[in-house]
Design a protein around this motif. Structure first.
Motif, PDB file in Angstrom:
ATOM      1  N   SER A  40       0.828  -1.208   0.000  1.00 10.93           N
ATOM      2  CA  SER A  40       0.000   0.000   0.000  1.00 10.93           C
ATOM      3  C   SER A  40       0.859   1.253   0.000  1.00 10.93           C
ATOM      4  N   PHE A  41       1.852   1.268   0.887  1.00 12.18           N
ATOM      5  CA  PHE A  41       2.728   2.424   0.966  1.00 12.18           C
ATOM      6  C   PHE A  41       3.973   2.084   1.759  1.00 12.18           C
ATOM      7  N   ILE A  42       4.966   2.927   1.586  1.00  5.73           N
ATOM      8  CA  ILE A  42       6.235   2.845   2.302  1.00  5.73           C
ATOM      9  C   ILE A  42       6.327   4.087   3.171  1.00  5.73           C
ATOM     10  N   LEU A  43       6.608   3.919   4.446  1.00  6.63           N
ATOM     11  CA  LEU A  43       6.868   5.063   5.307  1.00  6.63           C
ATOM     12  C   LEU A  43       8.360   5.353   5.266  1.00  6.63           C
ATOM     13  N   PHE A  44       8.704   6.552   4.869  1.00  6.92           N
ATOM     14  CA  PHE A  44      10.098   6.960   4.828  1.00  6.92           C
ATOM     15  C   PHE A  44      10.315   8.009   5.904  1.00  6.92           C
ATOM     16  N   PHE A  45      11.068   7.630   6.928  1.00  6.26           N
ATOM     17  CA  PHE A  45      11.366   8.529   8.031  1.00  6.26           C
ATOM     18  C   PHE A  45      12.633   9.294   7.669  1.00  6.26           C
ATOM     19  N   ASP A  46      12.463  10.524   7.232  1.00  3.22           N
ATOM     20  CA  ASP A  46      13.558  11.359   6.763  1.00  3.22           C
ATOM     21  C   ASP A  46      14.147  12.123   7.943  1.00  3.22           C
ATOM     22  N   CYS A  47      15.415  11.872   8.214  1.00  4.24           N
ATOM     23  CA  CYS A  47      16.053  12.482   9.379  1.00  4.24           C
ATOM     24  C   CYS A  47      17.516  12.726   9.059  1.00  4.24           C
ATOM     25  N   ASN A  48      18.045  13.842   9.510  1.00 11.33           N
ATOM     26  CA  ASN A  48      19.461  14.083   9.220  1.00 11.33           C
ATOM     27  C   ASN A  48      20.323  13.097  10.005  1.00 11.33           C
ATOM     28  N   ASN A  49      21.500  12.864   9.489  1.00  9.88           N
ATOM     29  CA  ASN A  49      22.358  11.809  10.020  1.00  9.88           C
ATOM     30  C   ASN A  49      22.691  11.979  11.500  1.00  9.88           C
ATOM     31  N   GLU A  50      23.017  13.182  11.913  1.00 12.36           N
ATOM     32  CA  GLU A  50      23.442  13.359  13.298  1.00 12.36           C
ATOM     33  C   GLU A  50      22.300  13.124  14.281  1.00 12.36           C
ATOM     34  N   ILE A  51      21.104  13.598  13.967  1.00  9.31           N
ATOM     35  CA  ILE A  51      19.956  13.325  14.844  1.00  9.31           C
ATOM     36  C   ILE A  51      19.713  11.824  14.903  1.00  9.31           C
ATOM     37  N   CYS A  52      19.778  11.166  13.781  1.00  7.94           N
ATOM     38  CA  CYS A  52      19.569   9.721  13.727  1.00  7.94           C
ATOM     39  C   CYS A  52      20.600   8.996  14.591  1.00  7.94           C
ATOM     40  N   ILE A  53      21.855   9.358  14.455  1.00 14.24           N
ATOM     41  CA  ILE A  53      22.907   8.728  15.250  1.00 14.24           C
ATOM     42  C   ILE A  53      22.672   8.957  16.736  1.00 14.24           C
ATOM     43  N   GLU A  54      22.384  10.183  17.115  1.00 11.98           N
ATOM     44  CA  GLU A  54      22.166  10.489  18.533  1.00 11.98           C
ATOM     45  C   GLU A  54      20.997   9.692  19.109  1.00 11.98           C
ATOM     46  N   ARG A  55      19.925   9.572  18.348  1.00 12.93           N
ATOM     47  CA  ARG A  55      18.774   8.808  18.828  1.00 12.93           C
ATOM     48  C   ARG A  55      19.101   7.329  18.970  1.00 12.93           C
ATOM     49  N   CYS A  56      19.836   6.792  18.017  1.00 13.16           N
ATOM     50  CA  CYS A  56      20.207   5.375  18.104  1.00 13.16           C
ATOM     51  C   CYS A  56      21.182   5.135  19.250  1.00 13.16           C
ATOM     52  N   LEU A  57      22.104   6.067  19.484  1.00 17.13           N
ATOM     53  CA  LEU A  57      23.016   5.931  20.616  1.00 17.13           C
ATOM     54  C   LEU A  57      22.257   5.973  21.934  1.00 17.13           C
ATOM     55  N   GLU A  58      21.259   6.834  22.010  1.00 18.71           N
ATOM     56  CA  GLU A  58      20.423   6.899  23.217  1.00 18.71           C
ATOM     57  C   GLU A  58      19.661   5.589  23.398  1.00 18.71           C
ATOM     58  N   ARG A  59      19.096   5.076  22.299  1.00 19.89           N
ATOM     59  CA  ARG A  59      18.385   3.790  22.349  1.00 19.89           C
ATOM     60  C   ARG A  59      19.329   2.686  22.824  1.00 19.89           C
ATOM     61  N   GLY A  60      20.581   2.748  22.378  1.00 16.75           N
ATOM     62  CA  GLY A  60      21.562   1.726  22.716  1.00 16.75           C
ATOM     63  C   GLY A  60      21.865   1.618  24.192  1.00 16.75           C
ATOM     64  N   LYS A  61      21.581   2.669  24.943  1.00 11.97           N
ATOM     65  CA  LYS A  61      21.828   2.632  26.387  1.00 11.97           C
ATOM     66  C   LYS A  61      20.952   1.609  27.094  1.00 11.97           C
ATOM     67  N   SER A  62      19.790   1.300  26.500  1.00 21.17           N
ATOM     68  CA  SER A  62      18.883   0.352  27.155  1.00 21.17           C
ATOM     69  C   SER A  62      18.436  -0.798  26.261  1.00 21.17           C
ATOM     70  N   SER A  63      18.771  -0.731  24.969  1.00 19.85           N
ATOM     71  CA  SER A  63      18.255  -1.741  24.038  1.00 19.85           C
ATOM     72  C   SER A  63      19.018  -3.055  24.087  1.00 19.85           C
ATOM     73  N   GLY A  64      20.271  -2.988  24.453  1.00 20.58           N
ATOM     74  CA  GLY A  64      21.092  -4.184  24.417  1.00 20.58           C
ATOM     75  C   GLY A  64      21.572  -4.534  23.013  1.00 20.58           C
ATOM     76  N   ARG A  65      21.247  -3.692  22.042  1.00 17.91           N
ATOM     77  CA  ARG A  65      21.667  -3.951  20.653  1.00 17.91           C
ATOM     78  C   ARG A  65      23.147  -3.622  20.501  1.00 17.91           C
ATOM     79  N   SER A  66      23.894  -4.586  19.993  1.00 19.20           N
ATOM     80  CA  SER A  66      25.328  -4.375  19.832  1.00 19.20           C
ATOM     81  C   SER A  66      25.651  -3.415  18.697  1.00 19.20           C
ATOM     82  N   ASP A  67      24.689  -3.209  17.783  1.00 17.45           N
ATOM     83  CA  ASP A  67      24.950  -2.319  16.651  1.00 17.45           C
ATOM     84  C   ASP A  67      24.543  -0.868  16.909  1.00 17.45           C
TER      85      ASP A  67
END
Length: 121
Positions: A40-67
């Protein structure tokens, strides 16, 4: 998906997160599904690289994801133009991409997602 739909015909809509990411994924999907589905559709979450990195690093504090580390995230960003962007462009040509400004707050992004799902079903 086939099992879910076979058990209940009303359950015929699915959210598939982060797929297909590249041409190999797309070819596998097309071969496996062979026209059985209608994207039906593709959701494309458009975000600049630095915001994306910062959010993923924050998620990594509790996610347990090694990546969820800067090195892995920067590698993903480097492969994006060659691997993932062409897939998004393909769906864009079909008029199936719904773009969300993901640099906004979580609540604002969620609100946009809800609007799209309400409209698109």
């Amino acid at each position: 998906m086939d099992q879910t739909m076979a058990a209940n015909a009303q359950k015929n809509k699915f959210v598939i997160d982060g797929f297909p990411r590249n041409q190999d994924n797309l070819q596998g999907w097309n071969k496996t599904e062979d026209g059985k589905e209608d994207v039906s559709f593709i959701l494309f979450f458009d975000c600049n690289n630095e915001i994306c990195i910062e959010r993923c690093l924050e998620r990594g504090k509790s996610s347990g994801r090694s990546d969820d580390n800067r090195e892995s995230l920067e590698k993903r960003i480097q492969t994006y133009p060659q691997s993932t962007k062409p897939i998004i462009d393909l769906y864009e040509e079909m008029g199936k991409v719904k773009t969300i400004d993901a640099s906004k707050s979580v609540d604002e992004v969620l609100s946009e997602v809800v609007k799209i799902f309400d409209k698109e079903g």
